[in-house]
Design a protein around this motif. Structure first.
Motif, PDB file in Angstrom:
ATOM      1  N   ILE A 154      20.680   6.599  -7.766  1.00  0.00           N
ATOM      2  CA  ILE A 154      20.494   8.084  -7.265  1.00  0.00           C
ATOM      3  C   ILE A 154      21.432   8.807  -7.829  1.00  0.00           C
ATOM      4  O   ILE A 154      21.162  10.007  -8.313  1.00  0.00           O
ATOM      5  N   ARG A 155      22.855   8.298  -8.051  1.00  0.00           N
ATOM      6  CA  ARG A 155      24.060   8.954  -8.753  1.00  0.00           C
ATOM      7  C   ARG A 155      23.498   9.244 -10.201  1.00  0.00           C
ATOM      8  O   ARG A 155      23.772  10.366 -10.826  1.00  0.00           O
ATOM      9  N   ARG A 156      22.792   8.383 -10.979  1.00  0.00           N
ATOM     10  CA  ARG A 156      22.683   8.494 -12.376  1.00  0.00           C
ATOM     11  C   ARG A 156      21.292   9.161 -12.611  1.00  0.00           C
ATOM     12  O   ARG A 156      21.235  10.195 -13.438  1.00  0.00           O
ATOM     13  N   GLU A 157      20.409   8.927 -11.752  1.00  0.00           N
ATOM     14  CA  GLU A 157      18.899   9.495 -11.974  1.00  0.00           C
ATOM     15  C   GLU A 157      18.531  11.031 -11.284  1.00  0.00           C
ATOM     16  O   GLU A 157      17.645  11.619 -11.310  1.00  0.00           O
ATOM     17  N   ARG A 158      19.527  10.903 -10.079  1.00  0.00           N
ATOM     18  CA  ARG A 158      19.285  12.305  -9.332  1.00  0.00           C
ATOM     19  C   ARG A 158      17.829  12.289  -8.754  1.00  0.00           C
ATOM     20  O   ARG A 158      17.415  13.572  -9.090  1.00  0.00           O
ATOM     21  N   PRO A 159      17.193  11.709  -7.864  1.00  0.00           N
ATOM     22  CA  PRO A 159      15.929  11.722  -7.524  1.00  0.00           C
ATOM     23  C   PRO A 159      15.602  12.910  -6.403  1.00  0.00           C
ATOM     24  O   PRO A 159      16.970  13.169  -5.892  1.00  0.00           O
ATOM     25  N   THR A 160      14.778  13.245  -6.337  1.00  0.00           N
ATOM     26  CA  THR A 160      14.569  14.331  -5.196  1.00  0.00           C
ATOM     27  C   THR A 160      13.661  13.730  -4.249  1.00  0.00           C
ATOM     28  O   THR A 160      13.726  14.371  -2.867  1.00  0.00           O
ATOM     29  N   PHE A 161      12.858  12.836  -4.254  1.00  0.00           N
ATOM     30  CA  PHE A 161      11.978  12.225  -3.350  1.00  0.00           C
ATOM     31  C   PHE A 161      12.182  10.756  -3.217  1.00  0.00           C
ATOM     32  O   PHE A 161      12.414  10.298  -4.198  1.00  0.00           O
ATOM     33  N   PHE A 162      12.349  10.122  -1.766  1.00  0.00           N
ATOM     34  CA  PHE A 162      12.719   8.974  -1.764  1.00  0.00           C
ATOM     35  C   PHE A 162      11.895   8.406  -0.619  1.00  0.00           C
ATOM     36  O   PHE A 162      12.524   8.326   0.616  1.00  0.00           O
ATOM     37  N   PRO A 163      10.670   7.986  -0.846  1.00  0.00           N
ATOM     38  CA  PRO A 163       9.847   7.646   0.100  1.00  0.00           C
ATOM     39  C   PRO A 163      10.478   5.944   0.402  1.00  0.00           C
ATOM     40  O   PRO A 163      10.772   5.321  -0.873  1.00  0.00           O
ATOM     41  N   GLY A 164      10.651   5.597   1.599  1.00  0.00           N
ATOM     42  CA  GLY A 164      11.186   4.488   2.105  1.00  0.00           C
ATOM     43  C   GLY A 164      10.741   3.763   3.433  1.00  0.00           C
ATOM     44  O   GLY A 164       9.970   4.337   3.975  1.00  0.00           O
ATOM     45  N   VAL A 165      11.657   2.760   3.752  1.00  0.00           N
ATOM     46  CA  VAL A 165      11.241   2.042   5.035  1.00  0.00           C
ATOM     47  C   VAL A 165      12.625   2.167   5.667  1.00  0.00           C
ATOM     48  O   VAL A 165      13.777   2.226   4.974  1.00  0.00           O
ATOM     49  N   PRO A 166      12.591   1.827   6.882  1.00  0.00           N
ATOM     50  CA  PRO A 166      13.884   2.165   7.739  1.00  0.00           C
ATOM     51  C   PRO A 166      14.931   1.244   7.463  1.00  0.00           C
ATOM     52  O   PRO A 166      16.165   1.741   7.278  1.00  0.00           O
ATOM     53  N   PRO A 167      14.916   0.003   7.158  1.00  0.00           N
ATOM     54  CA  PRO A 167      15.677  -0.784   6.713  1.00  0.00           C
ATOM     55  C   PRO A 167      16.573  -0.455   5.452  1.00  0.00           C
ATOM     56  O   PRO A 167      17.807  -0.455   5.376  1.00  0.00           O
ATOM     57  N   MET A 168      15.963   0.327   4.471  1.00  0.00           N
ATOM     58  CA  MET A 168      16.597   0.683   3.501  1.00  0.00           C
ATOM     59  C   MET A 168      17.491   2.058   3.593  1.00  0.00           C
ATOM     60  O   MET A 168      18.875   2.073   3.364  1.00  0.00           O
ATOM     61  N   TYR A 169      16.935   2.960   4.522  1.00  0.00           N
ATOM     62  CA  TYR A 169      17.891   4.136   5.028  1.00  0.00           C
ATOM     63  C   TYR A 169      19.088   3.443   5.866  1.00  0.00           C
ATOM     64  O   TYR A 169      20.113   4.091   5.620  1.00  0.00           O
ATOM     65  N   ALA A 184       0.803  -1.260   0.020  1.00  0.00           N
ATOM     66  CA  ALA A 184       0.026  -0.006   0.069  1.00  0.00           C
ATOM     67  C   ALA A 184       0.954   1.122  -0.004  1.00  0.00           C
ATOM     68  O   ALA A 184       0.506   2.194  -0.677  1.00  0.00           O
ATOM     69  N   TYR A 185       2.043   1.270   0.923  1.00  0.00           N
ATOM     70  CA  TYR A 185       2.692   2.453   0.698  1.00  0.00           C
ATOM     71  C   TYR A 185       3.491   2.804  -0.492  1.00  0.00           C
ATOM     72  O   TYR A 185       3.506   3.731  -0.872  1.00  0.00           O
ATOM     73  N   GLY A 186       4.070   1.794  -1.201  1.00  0.00           N
ATOM     74  CA  GLY A 186       4.439   2.168  -2.460  1.00  0.00           C
ATOM     75  C   GLY A 186       3.687   2.305  -3.544  1.00  0.00           C
ATOM     76  O   GLY A 186       3.833   3.132  -4.247  1.00  0.00           O
ATOM     77  N   MET A 187       2.435   1.651  -3.534  1.00  0.00           N
ATOM     78  CA  MET A 187       1.477   2.099  -4.534  1.00  0.00           C
ATOM     79  C   MET A 187       1.020   3.668  -4.335  1.00  0.00           C
ATOM     80  O   MET A 187       0.968   4.205  -5.325  1.00  0.00           O
ATOM     81  N   THR A 188       0.548   4.117  -3.027  1.00  0.00           N
ATOM     82  CA  THR A 188       0.431   5.266  -2.918  1.00  0.00           C
ATOM     83  C   THR A 188       1.397   6.560  -2.853  1.00  0.00           C
ATOM     84  O   THR A 188       1.466   7.234  -3.641  1.00  0.00           O
TER      85      THR A 188
END
Length: 575
Positions: free
Chosen positions: A296-311, A264-268
């Motif tokens: 990230i280096r190639r595409e230069r995102p501005t927003f990164f919704p994620g979950v704690p293990p990713m960060y 649900a979080y990724g979908m929204t």
């Protein structure tokens, strides 16, 4: 803003400038998000996938073609279609295509076992499955038991750039199992053929109150329940979440989509909000730390919704700053509690803002978030989103409790589910007659309107006369310099007591003794009950979205205890 409104919703005074207190939305069908983006940002890149770009005009056209193609092969409005795809362009096309065809999307976990997948197909009574070719063994196993009428396969290479498609075909297709055997392929449709069949024909008229998506809960205490959302609830949650990005530059943002759209979080937060912003969706089929950093280096995102293990994983990479994480402006963490150490470490290396939010599948899922620019509260889930009400009630009487008191969190708003799929009893237990969703989370509201999650009701540990909240202990464990992951659970014992047990993962190459961890906890916490045992693990069990699965640790400890008792009895049993 009236004094009366502030008295019942004190959180409104802490909204970032530019965030409205109410959105005054007119609900629309979800495909309106994509249609509007295609009209406003036709030439903007909607999706980038390993160097292959799809413009918004093209994405909208593909979604319509897929919808017409579905109808051409016999799909009917109201039928359920299971999407078993990672974050690839076909997932976005299929999602909006099924909706445009009047169907109900069933989002399936791409790392399912046969039992879990079969349950969702059977429970939803799906007539169509749309799957990645490398999942054909799983799909064919379930199809032998549940012969659903339509199966559509797609291959990972279909939307790769031509150069990578050749490399994929030569080096990866056979080795990784992407080729469907001829016998099974002959009994299935192919994604590109469905698109080609959909160039003509009318599409059904959609209404905002039509059923749209079924999301299955994790099913930790029994069979997973299907959470049914209408177009209106997901449309509302998209704009509630989008409103939180008050300074977003529509048509120019770039969203890193590493959270599976099947959640649900990724979908929204990734797909639907990204499309509402007219942003470029940077798709990653899996979360692999160095692949994410290269993206990230190639595409230069501005927003990164994620979950704690990713960060947390990015924090552990040596020389991580060389990957250019400074492009990130805002990161909204959800799906699990965000440890303070992870939050502070990520902000140090990126100079971006990482804030914790909260939600659940039954609410679309986002209900709360810390301000992205204003005052955030460490250890807090922040403030209710626009048009979202929240209150804390006594866990026994159900009466409201005063600010600062602990109770169960209830939420109400336009983003709530229609109910559990064909399960009116569970729906009645979850939603009160006046429309409040009982979250099952123990929480408190501070006097100024910030909310704190204490623990899941089912995961609170009752040890003798004391209530123990695992997160308090886990936060302290995270402060230890060698600990990178932690879990605390209550294990029932045969004598009726509950043993508090901690599990920790340390940094590779670093060691710490059990007694050193005990001493560390005693110096930081003054609790009547402390862990009786500490176990060191290489990894902790987590869901595919990264949510800590404490129940698995409890089951494992209980099974081990039963085996030890059996062994003890066998050794002493008279011959």
């Amino acid at each position: 803003m009236t004094l009366e409104l502030l008295a019942t919703r004190p959180w409104l005074r802490h909204y970032d400038p530019g965030i409205p207190h109410t959105l005054k939305l007119t609900p629309e069908p979800l495909p309106a998000l994509l249609q509007r983006a295609a009209e406003r940002f036709a030439e903007t890149t909607a999706i980038t996938f390993y160097g292959r770009n799809l413009r918004y005009a093209h994405l909208w056209e593909e979604a319509q073609h897929f919808a017409r193609g579905l109808l051409a092969i016999g799909f009917q409005p109201g039928e359920r279609a299971v999407i078993l795809l990672p974050n690839i362009p076909q997932a976005v096309i299929a999602y909006y295509g099924v909706l445009l065809a009047g169907g109900i999307v069933v989002l399936a976990n791409p790392i399912f076992d046969a039992e879990g997948f079969a349950h969702e197909v059977r429970d939803s009574e799906a007539t169509t499955v749309i799957a990645l070719s490398m999942f054909y063994r799983l799909v064919e196993q379930v199809r032998a038991e549940l012969p659903f009428p339509r199966l559509i396969y797609t291959n990972l290479k279909e939307y790769l750039p031509s150069s990578q498609r050749i490399i994929f075909t030569l080096l990866r297709q056979e080795r990784e199992g992407h080729r469907v055997p001829a016998e099974q392929a002959a009994n299935a449709h192919w994604f590109q053929h469905v698109l080609a069949a959909g160039t003509n024909g009318d599409l059904p008229t959609l209404r905002a109150d039509d059923p749209a998506v079924i999301l299955y809960t994790s099913g930790t205490t029994g069979k997973a329940k299907g959470v049914l959302h209408r177009h209106a609830s997901l449309y509302a949650n998209t704009y509630q979440t989008r409103a939180w990005y008050a300074d977003a530059d529509e048509g120019n943002e770039r969203v890193l989509c590493a959270i599976p759209f099947s959640h649900a979080y990724g979908m929204t937060a990734c797909m639907n909000v990204g499309i509402a912003l007219g942003a470029t969706l940077i798709l990653l089929p899996t979360f692999e730390t160095h692949n994410v950093l290269h993206a990230i280096r190639r595409e230069r995102p501005t927003f990164f919704p994620g979950v704690p293990p990713m960060y947390a994983a990015l924090n552990e990479v040596r020389d991580v700053r060389k990957y250019g994480l400074s492009s990130l402006k805002s990161c909204l963490s959800g799906a699990a509690p965000l440890p303070i150490e992870v939050q502070e470490g990520f902000e140090r290396i990126t100079r971006s803002r990482l804030v914790e939010g909260y939600g659940l599948s039954e609410a679309g899922p986002v209900t709360h978030a810390n301000p992205l620019r204003g005052q955030r509260r460490v250890g807090s889930i922040g403030l209710p989103l626009p048009d979202t009400e929240a209150r804390i009630v006594d866990m026994h009487s159900g009466d409201d409790v005063p600010a600062g008191a602990i109770g169960e969190l209830l939420v109400r708003g336009p983003q709530l589910m229609a109910g559990y799929w064909r399960n009116p009893q569970a729906t009645a237990e979850a939603i009160t007659p006046d429309g409040w969703l009982c979250t099952g989370d123990v929480a408190r509201m501070l006097p100024d309107g910030y909310f704190q999650i204490i623990e899941r009701k089912k995961e609170m540990i009752i040890a003798g006369d004391y209530n123990i909240y695992p997160r308090d202990l886990e936060e302290a464990l995270y402060e230890h310099p060698t600990v990178i992951d932690a879990a605390v659970v209550g294990v029932p014992l045969p004598d009726g007591r509950t043993e508090v047990r901690a599990f920790v993962v340390t940094r590779p190459g670093e060691q710490v003794s059990e007694e050193e961890v005990f001493a560390f906890l005693r110096n930081r916490l003054n609790l009547p009950v402390m862990p009786e045992k500490i176990e060191f693990r290489e990894a902790l069990p987590r869901s595919f979205i990264g949510k800590l699965l404490r129940w698995r640790l409890v089951e494992e400890c209980s099974a081990r205890s039963r085996a030890e008792r059996k062994e003890w009895w066998c050794e002493r049993k008279p011959t």
